[in-house]
Scaffold this active site. Sequence first.
Site: not given
Length: 289
Positions: A174, A185, A187, A236, A260, A265
């Site tokens: 990634g 993470t 991917n 991810e 969620r 952000f």
Amino acid sequence: MGNFDGVHMGHRAVIDAARKAADAPLGILTFEPHPRQFFAPDAPPFRLMNSEARANRLARLGAQHLYELPFGPVIAGLTPEAFAREVLVDGLGVAHVTVGQDFCFGHKRSGNVEILRELGAQLGFGVTAVPLVGHEGQEYSSTAIRAALAEGRPRDAERMLGHWHRIEGEVVHGEKRGRELGWPTANMRLDDLHLPRLGVYAVLVDVLTGSAQLSCKGVASLGVRPMFGRNEPNLEVHLFDFSGDLYGQHLSIALVDFLRDEARFDSLDALIRQIEDDADQARMILAGV
């Protein structure tokens, strides 16, 4: 015999019936690509499983042989009789064939269970048709499972599947953003798969290959990463309490709970705080799994 997309409880009923039907090795005959992909190549992705995930699930259910018939113009053009004779008898030498009661086969889906029984009587194999199964008046179906996943209800999908919905495949490189944020993470691509609701999930992770084969827990983001511009959807996954290189290895990611929706952000600090909260929530949920 069938498509076995998702390998849900209805499919398991067919497999269980096949296991009991004849004193012979249990084999699964399916098609790759899915016939729907052949007939409607421009339709939105609908598959619950890629062929790797399907093969792994069928093996767990005791299938001794898996035959993935290459579906294309030749197979699509066979009459029901030609399919039974050339594929089932001459090709595989079947003793008994088990299908769901709504199974159709042959050119333009012209063959059904009754025709399959007639052909079996002529060609020397038995046939069992398994009634559709369900719960509280709802049939177990790939369509209902897709709806549950699209709405962010993986536990409802699990009840119909009889197992957690899993996304399986190779870990690819990634953009290393997770590592830069302190949350590395793994991917994975989502090519040709039905997309569950985009967002953050508590997940169970199996590392299927390599020296680090193990099972662990984690938190995953499934989506387009709105903080970093428009991207193709991918998965991810951050593995809890794991350190190591997983590039090129194959993972199986089970979606347990939707946490969620994706969000943008105001700052990277705000994103990191949210990731920390997501991880804490995932750990609490998975403590009981």
